[in-house]
Design a protein around this motif. Structure first.
Motif, PDB file in Angstrom:
ATOM      1  N   GLY A 248     -10.657   6.919   3.979  1.00  0.00           N
ATOM      2  CA  GLY A 248      -9.909   6.481   2.814  1.00  0.00           C
ATOM      3  C   GLY A 248      -9.076   5.269   3.140  1.00  0.00           C
ATOM      4  O   GLY A 248      -9.121   4.748   4.257  1.00  0.00           O
ATOM      5  N   LEU A 249      -8.343   4.819   2.164  1.00  0.00           N
ATOM      6  CA  LEU A 249      -7.489   3.649   2.341  1.00  0.00           C
ATOM      7  C   LEU A 249      -6.119   4.005   1.772  1.00  0.00           C
ATOM      8  O   LEU A 249      -6.013   4.500   0.647  1.00  0.00           O
ATOM      9  N   THR A 250      -5.080   3.775   2.576  1.00  0.00           N
ATOM     10  CA  THR A 250      -3.725   4.085   2.124  1.00  0.00           C
ATOM     11  C   THR A 250      -3.157   2.867   1.396  1.00  0.00           C
ATOM     12  O   THR A 250      -3.275   1.744   1.896  1.00  0.00           O
ATOM     13  N   VAL A 251      -2.575   3.096   0.231  1.00  0.00           N
ATOM     14  CA  VAL A 251      -1.979   1.983  -0.505  1.00  0.00           C
ATOM     15  C   VAL A 251      -0.488   2.254  -0.700  1.00  0.00           C
ATOM     16  O   VAL A 251      -0.090   3.381  -0.990  1.00  0.00           O
ATOM     17  N   VAL A 252       0.311   1.209  -0.460  1.00  0.00           N
ATOM     18  CA  VAL A 252       1.771   1.315  -0.575  1.00  0.00           C
ATOM     19  C   VAL A 252       2.211   0.377  -1.692  1.00  0.00           C
ATOM     20  O   VAL A 252       1.800  -0.788  -1.715  1.00  0.00           O
ATOM     21  N   ALA A 253       3.030   0.865  -2.607  1.00  0.00           N
ATOM     22  CA  ALA A 253       3.399   0.034  -3.758  1.00  0.00           C
ATOM     23  C   ALA A 253       4.885   0.095  -4.059  1.00  0.00           C
ATOM     24  O   ALA A 253       5.462   1.179  -4.178  1.00  0.00           O
ATOM     25  N   HIS A 254       5.486  -1.080  -4.199  1.00  0.00           N
ATOM     26  CA  HIS A 254       6.844  -1.153  -4.742  1.00  0.00           C
ATOM     27  C   HIS A 254       6.754  -1.156  -6.264  1.00  0.00           C
ATOM     28  O   HIS A 254       5.665  -1.369  -6.843  1.00  0.00           O
ATOM     29  N   GLY A 255       7.889  -0.934  -6.914  1.00  0.00           N
ATOM     30  CA  GLY A 255       7.880  -0.714  -8.359  1.00  0.00           C
ATOM     31  C   GLY A 255       7.278  -1.852  -9.154  1.00  0.00           C
ATOM     32  O   GLY A 255       6.624  -1.625 -10.174  1.00  0.00           O
ATOM     33  N   ALA A 256       7.476  -3.098  -8.718  1.00  0.00           N
ATOM     34  CA  ALA A 256       7.023  -4.229  -9.523  1.00  0.00           C
ATOM     35  C   ALA A 256       5.586  -4.636  -9.216  1.00  0.00           C
ATOM     36  O   ALA A 256       5.078  -5.591  -9.803  1.00  0.00           O
ATOM     37  N   ALA A 257       4.914  -3.923  -8.312  1.00  0.00           N
ATOM     38  CA  ALA A 257       3.561  -4.348  -7.930  1.00  0.00           C
ATOM     39  C   ALA A 257       2.528  -3.894  -8.961  1.00  0.00           C
ATOM     40  O   ALA A 257       2.613  -2.780  -9.485  1.00  0.00           O
ATOM     41  N   PHE A 258       1.560  -4.746  -9.216  1.00  0.00           N
ATOM     42  CA  PHE A 258       0.498  -4.493 -10.192  1.00  0.00           C
ATOM     43  C   PHE A 258      -0.241  -3.191  -9.869  1.00  0.00           C
ATOM     44  O   PHE A 258      -0.626  -2.958  -8.731  1.00  0.00           O
ATOM     45  N   ALA A 259      -0.434  -2.345 -10.884  1.00  0.00           N
ATOM     46  CA  ALA A 259      -1.224  -1.099 -10.795  1.00  0.00           C
ATOM     47  C   ALA A 259      -0.578  -0.001  -9.960  1.00  0.00           C
ATOM     48  O   ALA A 259      -1.173   1.058  -9.784  1.00  0.00           O
ATOM     49  N   GLY A 260       0.620  -0.222  -9.440  1.00  0.00           N
ATOM     50  CA  GLY A 260       1.262   0.811  -8.618  1.00  0.00           C
ATOM     51  C   GLY A 260       0.376   1.159  -7.428  1.00  0.00           C
ATOM     52  O   GLY A 260      -0.365   0.306  -6.916  1.00  0.00           O
ATOM     53  N   ALA A 261       0.431   2.431  -7.013  1.00  0.00           N
ATOM     54  CA  ALA A 261      -0.356   2.829  -5.840  1.00  0.00           C
ATOM     55  C   ALA A 261      -1.735   3.313  -6.249  1.00  0.00           C
ATOM     56  O   ALA A 261      -2.329   4.158  -5.587  1.00  0.00           O
ATOM     57  N   ALA A 262      -2.264   2.756  -7.347  1.00  0.00           N
ATOM     58  CA  ALA A 262      -3.578   3.200  -7.843  1.00  0.00           C
ATOM     59  C   ALA A 262      -4.589   2.061  -7.708  1.00  0.00           C
ATOM     60  O   ALA A 262      -4.227   0.919  -7.423  1.00  0.00           O
ATOM     61  N   LEU A 263      -5.850   2.414  -7.931  1.00  0.00           N
ATOM     62  CA  LEU A 263      -6.919   1.407  -7.866  1.00  0.00           C
ATOM     63  C   LEU A 263      -7.198   0.929  -9.286  1.00  0.00           C
ATOM     64  O   LEU A 263      -7.565   1.716 -10.158  1.00  0.00           O
ATOM     65  N   ASP A 264      -7.004  -0.375  -9.523  1.00  0.00           N
ATOM     66  CA  ASP A 264      -7.279  -0.957 -10.838  1.00  0.00           C
ATOM     67  C   ASP A 264      -8.787  -0.861 -11.129  1.00  0.00           C
ATOM     68  O   ASP A 264      -9.615  -0.988 -10.212  1.00  0.00           O
ATOM     69  N   LEU A 265      -9.133  -0.661 -12.401  1.00  0.00           N
ATOM     70  CA  LEU A 265     -10.557  -0.503 -12.743  1.00  0.00           C
ATOM     71  C   LEU A 265     -11.358  -1.762 -12.427  1.00  0.00           C
ATOM     72  O   LEU A 265     -12.504  -1.699 -11.987  1.00  0.00           O
ATOM     73  N   GLY A 266     -10.740  -2.932 -12.661  1.00  0.00           N
ATOM     74  CA  GLY A 266     -11.425  -4.189 -12.346  1.00  0.00           C
ATOM     75  C   GLY A 266     -11.656  -4.323 -10.844  1.00  0.00           C
ATOM     76  O   GLY A 266     -12.731  -4.729 -10.388  1.00  0.00           O
ATOM     77  N   ASN A 432     -20.071  -4.508 -17.059  1.00  0.00           N
ATOM     78  CA  ASN A 432     -20.017  -3.243 -17.800  1.00  0.00           C
ATOM     79  C   ASN A 432     -19.271  -3.544 -19.098  1.00  0.00           C
ATOM     80  O   ASN A 432     -18.888  -4.703 -19.324  1.00  0.00           O
ATOM     81  N   PRO A 433     -19.081  -2.591 -19.971  1.00  0.00           N
ATOM     82  CA  PRO A 433     -18.480  -2.942 -21.265  1.00  0.00           C
ATOM     83  C   PRO A 433     -17.131  -3.657 -21.119  1.00  0.00           C
ATOM     84  O   PRO A 433     -16.726  -4.421 -21.983  1.00  0.00           O
ATOM     85  N   LYS A 434     -16.438  -3.448 -20.039  1.00  0.00           N
ATOM     86  CA  LYS A 434     -15.096  -4.034 -19.910  1.00  0.00           C
ATOM     87  C   LYS A 434     -15.033  -5.246 -18.978  1.00  0.00           C
ATOM     88  O   LYS A 434     -14.342  -6.222 -19.247  1.00  0.00           O
ATOM     89  N   PHE A 435     -15.736  -5.183 -17.853  1.00  0.00           N
ATOM     90  CA  PHE A 435     -15.543  -6.195 -16.812  1.00  0.00           C
ATOM     91  C   PHE A 435     -16.828  -6.937 -16.462  1.00  0.00           C
ATOM     92  O   PHE A 435     -17.935  -6.398 -16.602  1.00  0.00           O
ATOM     93  N   THR A 436     -16.629  -8.156 -15.967  1.00  0.00           N
ATOM     94  CA  THR A 436     -17.722  -8.956 -15.428  1.00  0.00           C
ATOM     95  C   THR A 436     -17.347  -9.347 -14.002  1.00  0.00           C
ATOM     96  O   THR A 436     -16.185  -9.686 -13.736  1.00  0.00           O
TER      97      THR A 436
END
Ligand SMILES: C[S@@+](CC[C@H](N)C(=O)[O-])C[C@H]1O[C@@H](n2cnc3c(N)ncnc32)[C@H](O)[C@@H]1O
Length: 450
Positions: A248-266, A432-436
């Motif tokens: 796996g991959l550990t992700v660390v996020a401060h409050g102002a970071a894009f998408a928080g500690a999650a993986l953006d769909l794009g 896909n319907p949302k992203f290229t």
């Protein structure tokens, strides 16, 4: 507002624009004015310990100085906002000094401190200290904190918790925003860190939340948050061994970071194409030096995460290509701090630099092999693709002939023509319907153009 403060605010521009675009931003908005009006008596009573967070173009910082603050400490997450404050401080310095000289007529300001003209390239000694990191030093002993409310509750939570911990116990936090963007959840967030939270009356569609008495009974800081990503696309992109239980991959996020500690769909969709990215996986030092690479790059491949957010793509690059130099860049201080922590949490190294659209990457033109890009399409609340186009230009500049830019974007944005102009031949790799996802091949013609 005092005439001095009005005169200073009148000098400001919505940098880098000149304020003439009808639908463009204004340098001083109704929220800035409401915040400064509420702050004026507090600054008069206590001109020390003023802190400004999230100033858009410098109105709060320069306004507070014009209202008599002895010094102002300021933090803006975006380096572009820092540049705006710097430019406006130069524009307003003469007015500010003249106002101070009038206000202290009995103790005249020495002549050498009242320049005839603003000095364009010298630091302006106005009493403001810019903190490029959101650090305890910024808030230590603060008596008044002025804040433009951030878009996300996560960012507000981190701000409120840190102010409550590090500021003076007698601090007043004034947080202003447009009424249409304010929610009751913001009161709750402030209420978790302060005993007293109230709202001002609305004026010109803006309102303030006023917080006092930091709570002493609070638990540990909520941010940064950490999560473990085990999505198939992530595991495949980092070539994680099939059944490894801890993969796996550990992700660390401060409050102002894009998408928080999650993986953006794009981002996930871009990672799903990793098997088609160029092969940079050779061992360190075994690759021939590219004729385009300077010696200090040792002939090792160069891969860049442009607009890195929490640094997931940079970490994937470093894990996937252990022999490559990886660089990550973002305009956001919170993003850069998060990306550095994400890289460290996964035991890999990369250079993380804060800059506008990659302008401070320590890379010569034509030196990168691969650039990954999930560009922004919002600038705070406003829909904006300006930064994306400037990022395409940066990719075109730093890639060497034959280098590749991989971009993921909302399909409706039709970026292909712009990518072809800035970088070179661009093909749709997946949709896909949302992203290229596109691949743009840097192609330099004999006359040096793309
Ligand atoms: C869509 S997010 C992608 C983040 C990350 N690469 C990912 O995939 O999760 C876009 C990022 O671009 C950054 N950004 C926005 N404007 C920028 C600019 N002018 N210069 C550099 N970065 C910018 C934002 O802070 C944000 O982190």
């Amino acid at each position: 507002m005092s005439p001095e403060a009005d005169a200073v605010l009148a000098r400001l521009l919505p940098y880098p624009e000149d304020g003439t675009r009808a639908d463009g931003p204004v340098a001083v908005d109704a929220t800035d004015r409401l915040l400064l009006d509420e702050a004026a008596p507090l600054i008069e009573r206590d001109p020390d310990g003023v802190v400004v967070i999230g100033d858009r173009f410098g109105a709060l910082t320069l306004g507070a100085l014009a209202l008599g603050a002895n010094s102002v400490r300021v933090h803006q997450d975006a380096i572009t906002a820092e540049a705006a404050l710097d430019a406006n401080a130069k524009r307003a310095s003469q007015t500010l000094w003249a106002g101070r000289a009038r206000a202290t007529a009995n103790a005249p300001v020495p002549d050498e401190l009242v320049p005839d003209e603003p000095v364009p390239h010298e630091p302006v000694p106005l009493g403001m200290t810019v903190h490029d990191k959101f650090e305890p030093r910024l808030l230590a002993g603060a008596r008044l904190v002025l804040l433009q409310l951030p878009a996300s509750l996560a960012e507000l939570t981190e701000l409120a918790e840190r102010v409550a911990r590090h500021a003076d116990p007698g601090v007043t936090l004034l947080a202003g925003g447009r009424v249409k963007h304010m929610t009751h959840a913001m009161n709750d967030v402030l209420g978790a860190s302060f005993t007293q939270v109230s709202a001002s009356l609305a004026r010109q569609k803006s309102r303030l939340l006023i917080a006092r008495e930091p709570r002493s009974d609070v638990g540990p800081l909520t941010y940064p948050v950490t999560a473990r990503l085990t999505d198939r696309e992530v595991l495949d992109a980092i070539n994680a061994p099939e059944a490894a239980p801890d993969a796996g991959l550990t992700v660390v996020a401060h409050g102002a970071a894009f998408a928080g500690a999650a993986l953006d769909l794009g981002t996930r969709f871009l990672l799903a194409q990793a098997h088609r990215w160029p092969d940079l996986s050779d061992a360190p030092g075994t690759l021939p030096a590219s004729p385009h690479s300077p010696n200090y790059l040792d002939g090792r491949p160069v891969a860049v995460d442009l607009g890195c957010g929490t640094g997931i793509l940079a970490t994937v690059l470093a894990l996937r290509y252990p022999g490559a130099h990886v660089l990550a860049t973002d305009r956001s201080a919170a993003a850069c701090t998060s990306a550095a922590a994400t890289l460290a949490a996964n035991g890999v190294r990369a250079a993380v630099v804060r800059g506008d659209a990659g302008d401070s990457l320590p890379l010569p033109d034509g030196s990168a092999d691969l650039v990954l890009l999930n560009p922004p399409f919002h600038d705070r609340a406003a829909l904006s693709t300006d930064a994306a186009h400037r990022m395409f230009a940066t990719a075109g500049r730093i890639l060497h002939d034959g280098g590749e830019l991989w971009t993921v974007f909302n399909t409706g944005l039709h970026y292909r023509r712009a990518l072809e102009r800035a970088v070179g031949p661009t093909e749709h790799i997946a949709q896909n319907p949302k992203f290229t996802v596109t691949r743009s091949l840097r192609k330099v013609l004999t006359d040096g153009s793309v």
